[in-house]
Design a protein around this motif. Structure first.
Motif, short mmCIF file in Angstrom:
data_model
loop_
_atom_site.label_atom_id
_atom_site.label_comp_id
_atom_site.label_asym_id
_atom_site.label_seq_id
_atom_site.Cartn_x
_atom_site.Cartn_y
_atom_site.Cartn_z
N ILE A 1 0.84 -1.20 0.00
CA ILE A 1 0.00 0.00 0.00
C ILE A 1 0.88 1.25 0.00
CG2 ILE A 1 -1.68 1.33 1.35
CD1 ILE A 1 -2.77 -1.41 2.35
N VAL A 2 1.88 1.28 0.84
CA VAL A 2 2.78 2.43 0.89
C VAL A 2 3.56 2.55 -0.42
CG1 VAL A 2 4.75 3.45 2.10
CG2 VAL A 2 2.94 2.35 3.40
N ALA A 3 4.00 1.42 -0.97
CA ALA A 3 4.71 1.44 -2.25
C ALA A 3 3.85 2.03 -3.36
CB ALA A 3 5.18 0.04 -2.62
N LYS A 4 2.57 1.69 -3.37
CA LYS A 4 1.65 2.24 -4.36
C LYS A 4 1.50 3.74 -4.19
CE LYS A 4 -1.71 2.51 -7.39
NZ LYS A 4 -1.54 3.84 -7.97
N GLN A 5 1.32 4.19 -2.97
CA GLN A 5 1.15 5.61 -2.72
C GLN A 5 2.41 6.40 -3.00
OE1 GLN A 5 -2.13 5.57 -2.96
NE2 GLN A 5 -1.97 7.44 -1.78
N ASP A 6 3.58 5.79 -2.83
CA ASP A 6 4.85 6.45 -3.12
C ASP A 6 5.21 6.39 -4.60
OD1 ASP A 6 5.11 7.02 -0.45
OD2 ASP A 6 6.80 5.67 -0.08
N GLY A 7 4.38 5.72 -5.42
CA GLY A 7 4.66 5.62 -6.84
C GLY A 7 5.71 4.59 -7.19
N PHE B 1 -11.06 -1.03 -0.43
CA PHE B 1 -11.68 -0.91 0.88
C PHE B 1 -13.08 -0.35 0.65
CE2 PHE B 1 -7.21 -0.78 1.75
CZ PHE B 1 -7.08 -1.55 2.89
N GLY B 2 -14.01 -0.77 1.48
CA GLY B 2 -15.37 -0.24 1.38
C GLY B 2 -15.43 1.13 2.00
N ASP B 3 -16.62 1.53 2.42
CA ASP B 3 -16.77 2.85 3.02
C ASP B 3 -16.42 2.84 4.50
OD1 ASP B 3 -18.97 1.30 3.63
OD2 ASP B 3 -20.39 2.96 3.53
N LYS B 4 -16.20 1.65 5.07
CA LYS B 4 -15.80 1.51 6.48
C LYS B 4 -14.66 0.50 6.59
CE LYS B 4 -19.16 3.92 8.49
NZ LYS B 4 -18.99 4.99 9.43
N ILE B 5 -13.70 0.81 7.45
CA ILE B 5 -12.58 -0.09 7.70
C ILE B 5 -12.68 -0.58 9.14
CG2 ILE B 5 -10.07 -0.28 7.87
CD1 ILE B 5 -9.87 2.01 5.84
N ALA B 6 -12.78 -1.89 9.30
CA ALA B 6 -12.89 -2.48 10.63
C ALA B 6 -11.56 -2.38 11.37
CB ALA B 6 -13.32 -3.94 10.53
N GLY C 1 -5.95 -1.64 6.83
CA GLY C 1 -6.81 -0.47 6.88
C GLY C 1 -6.14 0.73 7.50
N LEU C 2 -5.41 0.51 8.57
CA LEU C 2 -4.70 1.61 9.22
C LEU C 2 -3.64 2.20 8.31
CD1 LEU C 2 -4.20 3.38 11.66
CD2 LEU C 2 -2.81 1.54 12.64
N VAL C 3 -2.88 1.35 7.65
CA VAL C 3 -1.86 1.82 6.71
C VAL C 3 -2.52 2.56 5.54
CG1 VAL C 3 -0.11 1.08 5.05
CG2 VAL C 3 -0.18 0.05 7.32
N ALA C 4 -3.60 1.99 5.00
CA ALA C 4 -4.28 2.61 3.86
C ALA C 4 -4.78 4.00 4.19
CB ALA C 4 -5.44 1.72 3.39
N ARG C 5 -5.36 4.18 5.34
CA ARG C 5 -5.86 5.51 5.74
C ARG C 5 -4.71 6.45 6.07
NH1 ARG C 5 -10.28 7.27 8.66
NH2 ARG C 5 -8.98 9.06 9.12
N ALA D 1 -11.75 5.84 3.64
CA ALA D 1 -12.84 5.21 4.39
C ALA D 1 -12.73 5.54 5.87
CB ALA D 1 -12.81 3.70 4.19
N LYS D 2 -13.85 5.58 6.53
CA LYS D 2 -13.91 5.81 7.98
C LYS D 2 -13.67 4.49 8.70
CE LYS D 2 -15.44 10.08 7.65
NZ LYS D 2 -14.55 11.16 7.88
N PHE D 3 -13.16 4.60 9.91
CA PHE D 3 -12.96 3.42 10.74
C PHE D 3 -14.24 3.08 11.49
CE2 PHE D 3 -8.50 4.95 10.53
CZ PHE D 3 -7.94 3.81 9.98
#
Length: 111
Positions: free
Chosen positions: A3-9, A18-23, A32-36, A43-45
């Motif tokens: 996820i971080v590699a994707k965001q860093d290009g 992820f849906g609209d909520k992350i458990a 989910g924590l890393v993605a947010r 998404a909201k937690f």
């Protein structure tokens, strides 16, 4: 890490949604924590730790800094195989490297 590699290009695509909520208490809470935290998902937690996770994500919590990691690895000079663990110490001549002349008078090399 992906996820971080994707965001860093560093990688082109990542088919992770992820849906609209992350458990915060399910199997994928760390994803989910890393993605947010890095902005991959907005998404909201939800769940028992939603408030705590939101706080961490809003502060931009980072689990890996690829630039710092690559720089640290680049500075570290280490062999790929542990000589001590696998018994190669006696084969390595510290002064001459791996390919060193034998101590005897013939012209062969010791490995």
């Amino acid at each position: 890490m992906l996820i971080v590699a994707k965001q860093d290009g560093r990688i082109q695509s990542l088919p992770l949604k992820f849906g609209d909520k992350i458990a915060t208490d399910g199997d994928r809470w760390l994803e989910g924590l890393v993605a947010r935290s890095c902005g991959y998902s907005n998404a909201k937690f939800k769940g028992a730790f939603a408030e705590e996770f939101s706080h961490l994500a809003d502060k931009g919590l980072r689990f890996i800094d690829f630039d710092a990691h690559i720089e640290a690895v680049r500075k570290h000079d280490a062999d790929a195989i542990s000589h001590t663990r696998y018994g190669y110490d006696s084969d390595k001549n510290e002064n001459d490297g791996w390919l060193a002349k034998d101590d005897d008078d013939d012209d062969d090399y010791a490995f």
